[in-house]
Scaffold this motif. Structure first.
Motif, PDB file in Angstrom:
ATOM      1  N   GLU A 114     -55.774 -54.615 -63.136  1.00  0.00           N
ATOM      2  CA  GLU A 114     -56.879 -54.712 -64.090  1.00  0.00           C
ATOM      3  C   GLU A 114     -56.579 -53.896 -65.347  1.00  0.00           C
ATOM      4  OE1 GLU A 114     -60.804 -55.176 -61.278  1.00  0.00           O
ATOM      5  OE2 GLU A 114     -59.829 -53.216 -61.368  1.00  0.00           O
ATOM      6  N   ALA A 115     -56.091 -52.678 -65.157  1.00  0.00           N
ATOM      7  CA  ALA A 115     -55.742 -51.846 -66.308  1.00  0.00           C
ATOM      8  C   ALA A 115     -54.654 -52.505 -67.141  1.00  0.00           C
ATOM      9  CB  ALA A 115     -55.293 -50.467 -65.830  1.00  0.00           C
ATOM     10  N   ALA A 116     -53.681 -53.116 -66.460  1.00  0.00           N
ATOM     11  CA  ALA A 116     -52.604 -53.793 -67.188  1.00  0.00           C
ATOM     12  C   ALA A 116     -53.141 -54.982 -67.961  1.00  0.00           C
ATOM     13  CB  ALA A 116     -51.525 -54.239 -66.204  1.00  0.00           C
ATOM     14  N   GLU A 117     -54.074 -55.730 -67.372  1.00  0.00           N
ATOM     15  CA  GLU A 117     -54.653 -56.885 -68.066  1.00  0.00           C
ATOM     16  C   GLU A 117     -55.439 -56.435 -69.297  1.00  0.00           C
ATOM     17  OE1 GLU A 117     -57.243 -60.936 -67.132  1.00  0.00           O
ATOM     18  OE2 GLU A 117     -57.388 -59.232 -65.753  1.00  0.00           O
ATOM     19  N   LEU A 133     -65.571 -55.816 -66.566  1.00  0.00           N
ATOM     20  CA  LEU A 133     -65.048 -55.358 -65.282  1.00  0.00           C
ATOM     21  C   LEU A 133     -65.953 -54.305 -64.657  1.00  0.00           C
ATOM     22  CD1 LEU A 133     -61.252 -55.111 -66.176  1.00  0.00           C
ATOM     23  CD2 LEU A 133     -62.280 -56.747 -64.598  1.00  0.00           C
ATOM     24  N   TRP A 134     -66.383 -53.351 -65.464  1.00  0.00           N
ATOM     25  CA  TRP A 134     -67.203 -52.260 -64.936  1.00  0.00           C
ATOM     26  C   TRP A 134     -68.497 -52.776 -64.325  1.00  0.00           C
ATOM     27  CZ3 TRP A 134     -66.468 -46.943 -64.587  1.00  0.00           C
ATOM     28  CH2 TRP A 134     -67.593 -46.208 -64.212  1.00  0.00           C
ATOM     29  N   THR A 135     -69.226 -53.625 -65.062  1.00  0.00           N
ATOM     30  CA  THR A 135     -70.510 -54.117 -64.555  1.00  0.00           C
ATOM     31  C   THR A 135     -70.334 -54.993 -63.327  1.00  0.00           C
ATOM     32  OG1 THR A 135     -70.462 -55.921 -66.188  1.00  0.00           O
ATOM     33  CG2 THR A 135     -71.708 -53.931 -66.766  1.00  0.00           C
ATOM     34  N   ALA A 136     -69.256 -55.801 -63.282  1.00  0.00           N
ATOM     35  CA  ALA A 136     -69.000 -56.624 -62.099  1.00  0.00           C
ATOM     36  C   ALA A 136     -68.738 -55.745 -60.884  1.00  0.00           C
ATOM     37  CB  ALA A 136     -67.819 -57.553 -62.356  1.00  0.00           C
ATOM     38  N   LYS A 137     -67.924 -54.717 -61.055  1.00  0.00           N
ATOM     39  CA  LYS A 137     -67.622 -53.799 -59.958  1.00  0.00           C
ATOM     40  C   LYS A 137     -68.883 -53.086 -59.473  1.00  0.00           C
ATOM     41  CE  LYS A 137     -62.898 -52.680 -61.504  1.00  0.00           C
ATOM     42  NZ  LYS A 137     -62.172 -52.701 -60.213  1.00  0.00           N
ATOM     43  N   HIS A 153     -61.421 -49.172 -57.649  1.00  0.00           N
ATOM     44  CA  HIS A 153     -60.145 -49.888 -57.544  1.00  0.00           C
ATOM     45  C   HIS A 153     -60.092 -50.806 -56.332  1.00  0.00           C
ATOM     46  CE1 HIS A 153     -59.762 -46.421 -54.911  1.00  0.00           C
ATOM     47  NE2 HIS A 153     -58.757 -47.029 -54.294  1.00  0.00           N
ATOM     48  N   ARG A 154     -61.031 -50.642 -55.385  1.00  0.00           N
ATOM     49  CA  ARG A 154     -60.999 -51.425 -54.154  1.00  0.00           C
ATOM     50  C   ARG A 154     -61.684 -52.778 -54.293  1.00  0.00           C
ATOM     51  NH1 ARG A 154     -62.725 -48.104 -49.085  1.00  0.00           N
ATOM     52  NH2 ARG A 154     -61.420 -49.690 -48.062  1.00  0.00           N
ATOM     53  N   VAL A 155     -62.335 -53.012 -55.434  1.00  0.00           N
ATOM     54  CA  VAL A 155     -62.880 -54.351 -55.746  1.00  0.00           C
ATOM     55  C   VAL A 155     -62.270 -54.759 -57.085  1.00  0.00           C
ATOM     56  CG1 VAL A 155     -64.989 -54.280 -54.382  1.00  0.00           C
ATOM     57  CG2 VAL A 155     -64.986 -53.230 -56.631  1.00  0.00           C
ATOM     58  N   SER A 156     -61.273 -55.608 -57.047  1.00  0.00           N
ATOM     59  CA  SER A 156     -60.553 -55.960 -58.268  1.00  0.00           C
ATOM     60  C   SER A 156     -60.910 -57.370 -58.725  1.00  0.00           C
ATOM     61  CB  SER A 156     -59.046 -55.827 -58.069  1.00  0.00           C
ATOM     62  OG  SER A 156     -58.561 -56.768 -57.137  1.00  0.00           O
ATOM     63  N   PHE A 157     -60.850 -57.554 -60.041  1.00  0.00           N
ATOM     64  CA  PHE A 157     -61.262 -58.792 -60.691  1.00  0.00           C
ATOM     65  C   PHE A 157     -60.186 -59.245 -61.672  1.00  0.00           C
ATOM     66  CE2 PHE A 157     -65.118 -56.846 -59.242  1.00  0.00           C
ATOM     67  CZ  PHE A 157     -66.018 -57.870 -59.016  1.00  0.00           C
ATOM     68  N   ARG A 158     -60.321 -60.491 -62.097  1.00  0.00           N
ATOM     69  CA  ARG A 158     -59.545 -61.007 -63.213  1.00  0.00           C
ATOM     70  C   ARG A 158     -60.531 -61.411 -64.301  1.00  0.00           C
ATOM     71  NH1 ARG A 158     -56.439 -58.708 -60.845  1.00  0.00           N
ATOM     72  NH2 ARG A 158     -54.399 -59.299 -60.021  1.00  0.00           N
ATOM     73  N   LEU A 159     -60.185 -61.112 -65.539  1.00  0.00           N
ATOM     74  CA  LEU A 159     -61.060 -61.469 -66.647  1.00  0.00           C
ATOM     75  C   LEU A 159     -60.977 -62.958 -66.934  1.00  0.00           C
ATOM     76  CD1 LEU A 159     -60.376 -58.465 -69.043  1.00  0.00           C
ATOM     77  CD2 LEU A 159     -62.502 -58.952 -67.818  1.00  0.00           C
ATOM     78  N   ALA A 160     -62.118 -63.545 -67.214  1.00  0.00           N
ATOM     79  CA  ALA A 160     -62.192 -64.958 -67.584  1.00  0.00           C
ATOM     80  C   ALA A 160     -63.227 -65.075 -68.689  1.00  0.00           C
ATOM     81  CB  ALA A 160     -62.582 -65.817 -66.385  1.00  0.00           C
ATOM     82  N   ARG A 161     -63.272 -66.228 -69.316  1.00  0.00           N
ATOM     83  CA  ARG A 161     -64.230 -66.429 -70.411  1.00  0.00           C
ATOM     84  C   ARG A 161     -65.652 -66.131 -69.909  1.00  0.00           C
ATOM     85  NH1 ARG A 161     -64.355 -69.324 -75.159  1.00  0.00           N
ATOM     86  NH2 ARG A 161     -62.234 -70.089 -74.789  1.00  0.00           N
ATOM     87  N   GLY A 162     -66.291 -65.163 -70.528  1.00  0.00           N
ATOM     88  CA  GLY A 162     -67.680 -64.867 -70.204  1.00  0.00           C
ATOM     89  C   GLY A 162     -67.888 -63.856 -69.098  1.00  0.00           C
ATOM     90  N   ALA A 164     -66.066 -61.609 -65.339  1.00  0.00           N
ATOM     91  CA  ALA A 164     -64.997 -61.209 -64.439  1.00  0.00           C
ATOM     92  C   ALA A 164     -65.090 -62.015 -63.151  1.00  0.00           C
ATOM     93  CB  ALA A 164     -65.089 -59.713 -64.139  1.00  0.00           C
ATOM     94  N   VAL A 165     -63.939 -62.428 -62.626  1.00  0.00           N
ATOM     95  CA  VAL A 165     -63.871 -63.272 -61.431  1.00  0.00           C
ATOM     96  C   VAL A 165     -63.365 -62.440 -60.256  1.00  0.00           C
ATOM     97  CG1 VAL A 165     -62.803 -65.309 -60.410  1.00  0.00           C
ATOM     98  CG2 VAL A 165     -63.410 -65.309 -62.847  1.00  0.00           C
ATOM     99  N   PRO A 166     -64.054 -62.444 -59.098  1.00  0.00           N
ATOM    100  CA  PRO A 166     -63.580 -61.700 -57.934  1.00  0.00           C
ATOM    101  C   PRO A 166     -62.155 -62.102 -57.569  1.00  0.00           C
ATOM    102  CG  PRO A 166     -65.817 -62.482 -57.561  1.00  0.00           C
ATOM    103  CD  PRO A 166     -65.336 -63.132 -58.831  1.00  0.00           C
ATOM    104  N   TRP A 167     -61.313 -61.095 -57.277  1.00  0.00           N
ATOM    105  CA  TRP A 167     -59.913 -61.371 -56.993  1.00  0.00           C
ATOM    106  C   TRP A 167     -59.493 -60.846 -55.632  1.00  0.00           C
ATOM    107  CZ3 TRP A 167     -56.742 -64.672 -59.138  1.00  0.00           C
ATOM    108  CH2 TRP A 167     -55.367 -64.582 -58.882  1.00  0.00           C
ATOM    109  N   GLU A 168     -59.619 -59.540 -55.422  1.00  0.00           N
ATOM    110  CA  GLU A 168     -59.224 -58.954 -54.146  1.00  0.00           C
ATOM    111  C   GLU A 168     -60.123 -57.760 -53.837  1.00  0.00           C
ATOM    112  OE1 GLU A 168     -55.267 -57.205 -51.821  1.00  0.00           O
ATOM    113  OE2 GLU A 168     -55.129 -57.867 -53.903  1.00  0.00           O
ATOM    114  N   PHE A 169     -60.853 -57.856 -52.718  1.00  0.00           N
ATOM    115  CA  PHE A 169     -61.747 -56.783 -52.293  1.00  0.00           C
ATOM    116  C   PHE A 169     -61.202 -56.175 -51.004  1.00  0.00           C
ATOM    117  CE2 PHE A 169     -65.850 -58.772 -54.268  1.00  0.00           C
ATOM    118  CZ  PHE A 169     -65.266 -58.685 -55.524  1.00  0.00           C
TER     119      PHE A 169
END
Length: 210
Positions: A114-117, A133-137, A153-162, A164-169
């Motif tokens: 997430e930080a890299a993205e 990302l923060w509000t989704a987490k 860090h244990r609930v990670s997302f990918r950014l998408a238009r509009g 954050a999308v759940p990725w790996e929890f």
């Protein structure tokens, strides 16, 4: 408490009701209690219990009504939904303000990917991406009940238009595929997210002036 002063629309099993209200300290929670009382149909303020990390819930038999609230600045949100006993729902709202250390905070507290993205985004998009990302987490961890102590860090997302999308929890909050996370449109001055464990639902937004 005069519950007749607040009327709520019927809450279907496939819906989430999201209330936007003004926030003025403890008076904001009074509005939440009145709204929740209207949903439960009880004649007095419903009893709310707190989990180990502060998550508010109803004790049985009202625990099929899940709810959560958040406030930032002068606005507050209350999310309400029906489901099985212990239905998990969470909401978070953040006022948009300069956060010059956003990337530093992401590197320290978010998942490395997430930080890299975030770092690949144009500088003007750093704050929006960070808040998405923060509000989704926060919404997921508030629904789960572990709060920030569970580990952002244990609930990670990918950014998408509009949003954050759940990725790996990780751990008992997972898997990510069990969760729905939705951005909430509140204008340019605030970023918010709504999360619940379960299938797709229709989100209905209301405004309370009480």
């Amino acid at each position: 408490m005069d519950l007749d002063a607040i009327h709520v629309a019927p809450l279907a099993d496939d819906e989430i009701h999201l209330w936007q209200t003004a926030w003025s300290g403890g008076a904001g929670e009074d509005v939440f209690a009145r709204l929740l009382g209207a949903y439960t149909g009880v004649t007095e303020s419903p009893i709310i219990v707190r989990g180990e990390h502060g998550k508010p819930t109803f004790p049985p038999p009202l625990d099929t009504l899940g709810f959560n609230w958040s406030h930032s600045g002068d606005v507050a949100l209350l999310a309400v939904g029906k489901g099985p006993s212990g239905f998990a729902i969470g909401v978070d709202v953040e006022v948009v303000r300069p956060r010059p250390r956003a990337l530093e905070l992401a590197r320290r507290f978010f998942a490395p990917d997430e930080a890299a993205e975030l770092n690949t985004l144009p500088e003007a998009a750093h704050l929006g991406g960070f808040l998405a990302l923060w509000t989704a987490k926060e919404a997921v961890l508030k629904a789960h009940g572990g709060g920030l102590s569970y580990g952002l860090h244990r609930v990670s997302f990918r950014l998408a238009r509009g949003g954050a999308v759940p990725w790996e929890f990780e751990g008992d909050v997972g898997p990510a595929s069990e969760w729905q996370v939705r951005p909430v449109a509140l204008g340019d001055e605030r970023v918010a997210a709504l999360a619940w464990r379960g299938g797709e639902r229709r989100v209905r937004v209301f405004t309370s002036s009480v």
